[in-house]
Design an enzyme around this catalytic site. Structure first.
Site, short mmCIF file in Angstrom:
data_model
loop_
_atom_site.label_atom_id
_atom_site.label_comp_id
_atom_site.label_asym_id
_atom_site.label_seq_id
_atom_site.Cartn_x
_atom_site.Cartn_y
_atom_site.Cartn_z
N CYS A 96 0.82 -1.21 0.00
CA CYS A 96 0.00 0.00 0.00
C CYS A 96 0.86 1.27 0.00
O CYS A 96 0.38 2.34 -0.37
CB CYS A 96 -0.94 0.01 1.21
SG CYS A 96 -1.86 -1.53 1.35
N THR A 147 -10.26 -24.45 1.97
CA THR A 147 -10.67 -24.67 0.57
C THR A 147 -11.46 -25.97 0.47
O THR A 147 -11.79 -26.58 1.48
CB THR A 147 -9.43 -24.77 -0.34
OG1 THR A 147 -8.74 -25.98 0.00
CG2 THR A 147 -8.51 -23.57 -0.20
N PRO A 183 -9.72 -30.13 2.87
CA PRO A 183 -9.63 -29.70 4.27
C PRO A 183 -8.21 -29.46 4.77
O PRO A 183 -8.03 -28.82 5.81
CB PRO A 183 -10.30 -30.86 5.04
CG PRO A 183 -10.51 -31.95 4.07
CD PRO A 183 -10.39 -31.42 2.69
P1 FAD Z 1 -0.01 -10.08 -1.51
O1 FAD Z 1 0.19 -9.08 -0.43
O2 FAD Z 1 0.01 -9.60 -2.90
O3 FAD Z 1 1.10 -11.19 -1.34
C1 FAD Z 1 1.14 -12.30 -2.17
C2 FAD Z 1 2.58 -12.80 -2.24
O4 FAD Z 1 2.55 -14.12 -2.75
C3 FAD Z 1 3.45 -12.00 -3.19
O5 FAD Z 1 4.62 -11.54 -2.53
C4 FAD Z 1 3.80 -12.97 -4.29
O6 FAD Z 1 5.11 -12.81 -4.76
C5 FAD Z 1 3.66 -14.30 -3.59
N1 FAD Z 1 3.38 -15.42 -4.48
C6 FAD Z 1 2.41 -15.54 -5.41
N2 FAD Z 1 2.44 -16.72 -6.02
C7 FAD Z 1 3.49 -17.38 -5.48
C8 FAD Z 1 4.03 -18.67 -5.72
N3 FAD Z 1 3.52 -19.49 -6.62
N4 FAD Z 1 5.10 -19.02 -4.99
C9 FAD Z 1 5.64 -18.19 -4.06
N5 FAD Z 1 5.16 -16.97 -3.81
C10 FAD Z 1 4.09 -16.58 -4.50
N6 FAD Z 1 -5.23 -2.36 0.07
C11 FAD Z 1 -5.82 -1.58 1.00
O7 FAD Z 1 -6.67 -2.09 1.75
N7 FAD Z 1 -5.51 -0.27 1.12
C12 FAD Z 1 -4.58 0.33 0.34
O8 FAD Z 1 -4.29 1.52 0.48
C13 FAD Z 1 -3.96 -0.45 -0.67
N8 FAD Z 1 -3.06 0.11 -1.50
C14 FAD Z 1 -2.43 -0.69 -2.42
C15 FAD Z 1 -1.48 -0.11 -3.25
C16 FAD Z 1 -0.82 -0.89 -4.19
C17 FAD Z 1 0.17 -0.25 -5.11
C18 FAD Z 1 -1.08 -2.28 -4.26
C19 FAD Z 1 -0.34 -3.14 -5.25
C20 FAD Z 1 -2.03 -2.86 -3.45
C21 FAD Z 1 -2.71 -2.06 -2.52
N9 FAD Z 1 -3.68 -2.62 -1.68
C22 FAD Z 1 -4.31 -1.83 -0.75
C23 FAD Z 1 -4.07 -4.03 -1.78
C24 FAD Z 1 -3.36 -4.87 -0.74
O9 FAD Z 1 -1.99 -4.63 -0.82
C25 FAD Z 1 -3.67 -6.33 -1.00
O10 FAD Z 1 -5.05 -6.51 -0.87
C26 FAD Z 1 -2.98 -7.26 -0.02
O11 FAD Z 1 -1.59 -7.10 -0.05
C27 FAD Z 1 -3.32 -8.71 -0.35
O12 FAD Z 1 -2.62 -9.57 0.46
P2 FAD Z 1 -2.28 -11.04 -0.02
O13 FAD Z 1 -1.50 -11.65 1.09
O14 FAD Z 1 -3.47 -11.72 -0.49
O15 FAD Z 1 -1.35 -10.86 -1.31
#
Ligand code: FAD
Length: 535
Positions: free
Chosen positions: A43, A271, A274
């Site tokens: 973010c 998912t 389980p």
């Molecule tokens: P992520 O934080 O994206 O993490 C997923 C990780 O999994 C990544 O590091 C990726 O490399 C890794 N990965 C994926 N596939 C594999 C694999 N096969 N093997 C190993 N590693 C893997 N949300 C808000 O609520 N407020 C905000 O102000 C906001 N601003 C944002 C600004 C930006 C520029 C961005 C990009 C996003 C923003 N978001 C915001 C959204 C928020 O960052 C995401 O909703 C949140 O990070 C999701 O978390 P996550 O753990 O699902 O995925």
């Protein structure tokens, strides 16, 4: 000792890992991330590009080393999980630093792979100077490109939250900015009339906004080509047209994918297998208001889901609540926030049992210097007054009001609860009747018949109760001006037997007029939000 493997180590994955350790000292926890960092602040990336956050290391909330030292969690960065063999309970992992492929056994697997930025297959998409901003290395590349090229012109493709934040940050660095948005408005999650002030504000700040025009492709430069035939020369182009849940691993492993395209999970984030959990941007959730399934890529839900999954893995019966997409974004001094359903979402869901009110109160009392208006739209169920959603735009105090309404929605609150909400007050913070209370009062007035809402009606008599100098700035066609203070003396000028649609600047004087007229037998109604909403 159980072995928990986590794919993805940022918001959802890192929260899950840390919570697991706090609940189970004996578990072996391994986190894999294909990127070079875990637990970084995505973010914050736009603000790193804009140089508000100057040091890259400030974006690292927790390092792999900290996870090892403090939590005894084995974090393996630059390790990509390539497949899942559910039958044998193993995942295949590629060491991206050249270490080859290995197999890792799990008792429980957590998928937290997030979402990937949409890169449409348009001509020229791989030309230099076109970036998405999803990771620290992405933002570093943008910064380096801006510096190398002494970039002066930016085109942002996409006028959602990230597009707006990037627009602000590039403008802050002195670039002229154009936003190209395919939808007919900026901020597509907002209703159009709530997004309109934002567009006006951006244009007043020198941003060029092209709405209703999509991306067609790129030419070297980059030049951004639009569907309507424009060619916009730029030094940098940023793609901010949304994200897609990373469901590849789950799909290939035969896990159930939901109708909205995210990994299907139950309320414990489990998912269809389980032994496999999934959290964050990759999963499908239920909309708290409409009940529809959706993918909501927001940090709050991802973090909370990580925590819920950890608790479920440890045998606690914690459940994740439905999602109401509470979100906030600021750009060029304006804050936009929303929670629950928009009017458009309700209509798409086929929900017609709703009403809406608009109001434009100051963020604190008018007599204390610096009061700024908050433009607020409240949606509530017509039949029982339950709050369904709210959107607000303003310079100050917007997030606070939407957070209060968000909590009311989560607790099943009604407009009466908003009217009765006891909120903190001193002149510099709010008003004894806070904007949240006012929203509740207005909605209650509508529900109990004190102030029926006006809708455009060619047969109605339209009454403008503002002062003549206010009317000089614009009036509704056919409206008759009788200032509120003269209304009692001039009431006979209003024809009987017709609906009287009343408006003023923001709705308050019209409300007084409606009360006065209704008690004299007129079918008077108020255009909610007044000229500020109608104009
Ligand atoms: P992520 O934080 O994206 O993490 C997923 C990780 O999994 C990544 O590091 C990726 O490399 C890794 N990965 C994926 N596939 C594999 C694999 N096969 N093997 C190993 N590693 C893997 N949300 C808000 O609520 N407020 C905000 O102000 C906001 N601003 C944002 C600004 C930006 C520029 C961005 C990009 C996003 C923003 N978001 C915001 C959204 C928020 O960052 C995401 O909703 C949140 O990070 C999701 O978390 P996550 O753990 O699902 O995925």
């Amino acid at each position: 000792m159980s072995r928990v493997l986590i794919v993805g180590g940022v918001a959802g994955g890192a929260s899950c890992a840390a919570r697991l350790r706090r609940l189970d000292e004996s578990a072996e926890i391994v986190v894999f991330d294909r990127g070079p960092y875990v637990s970084f602040a995505n973010c914050g990336l736009p603000y790193y590009v804009g140089d508000v956050i100057r040091e890259e290391k400030k974006l690292l909330v927790a390092s792999a080393q900290l996870f090892r030292d403090r939590f005894r969690i084995d974090v393996r960065v630059e390790h990509e999980v390539t497949s899942i063999d559910r039958g044998r309970q193993v995942i295949h992992v590629r060491d991206l630093r050249g270490g080859g492929l290995c197999e890792e056994k799990y008792d429980t697997l957590v998928l937290a792979p997030g979402a990937s930025a949409v890169r449409p297959a348009v001509p020229g998409i791989d030309l230099p100077g076109i970036f998405s901003v999803r990771t620290i290395p992405d933002s570093r590349r943008v910064r380096e490109w801006l510096a190398e090229r002494s970039a002066k012109r930016a085109v942002i493709v996409g006028g959602g939250f990230i597009g707006l934040e990037m627009a602000e940050n590039l403008a802050r660095r002195g670039l002229s900015v154009t936003i190209v948005e395919k939808a007919a408005q900026l901020l597509p999650p907002f209703d159009p009339e709530m997004a309109a002030p934002l567009q006006r504000h951006l244009e007043a700040q020198g941003v060029t906004v092209r709405i209703g025009d999509g991306l067609a492709g790129f030419a070297p430069g980059p030049v951004v080509k639009t569907e309507k035939g424009a060619e916009i020369a730029a030094d940098v182009a940023i793609l901010a047209i949304g994200v897609r849940p990373e469901t590849g691993l789950a799909r290939e492993a035969g896990l159930r994918i939901g109708e909205s395209g995210g990994i299907a999970v139950d309320e414990s984030m489990r998912t269809s297998d389980p032994l496999v959990y999934a959290v964050g941007d990759a999963v499908e959730t239920v909309d708290a208001v409409t009940g529809l399934r959706q993918v909501v890529p927001l940090a709050g839900p991802a973090n909370r889901q990580g925590r819920v999954a950890a608790e479920a893995i440890c045998g606690r019966g914690t459940h994740f609540r439905d999602v109401q997409a509470t979100s906030v974004c600021a750009a060029f001094g304006l804050t936009m926030a929303s929670t629950g359903a928009s009017e458009r979402t309700l209509q798409r869901a086929g929900i017609s049992d709703y009403q809406k009110v608009y109001l434009h109160p100051g963020h604190h009392v008018g007599y204390y210097p610096g009061a700024r208006p908050i433009h607020l739209k409240l949606l509530f169920r017509k039949s029982d007054g339950r709050v369904l959603g709210a959107q607000a735009v303003g310079e100050e105090g917007v997030d606070k009001r939407i957070d209060v309404i968000a909590t009311a929605i989560q607790l099943g609150g009604t407009v009466h609860d908003l009217a009765e909400a006891e909120l903190c007050y001193a002149p510099q913070f709010g008003a004894a009747k806070d904007p949240v209370n006012l929203a509740g009062f207005v909605a209650e007035n509508v529900r109990n018949g004190d102030m029926p809402l006006a809708v455009p009606d060619p047969a109605a008599f339209v009454l403008d109760v503002r002062e003549p100098e206010e009317c000089a700035r614009g009036m509704l066609p056919g409206a008759v001006n009788i200032p509120l203070n003269q209304l009692r003396q001039r009431v006979e000028e209003i024809p009987r037997g017709r609906v009287v649609n009343v408006y003023c600047a923001v709705g308050q004087r019209a409300y007084y007029a409606v009360r006065l007229l209704r008690q004299r037998g007129y079918d008077a109604r108020n255009f909610s939000g007044g000229w500020e909403t109608l104009k």
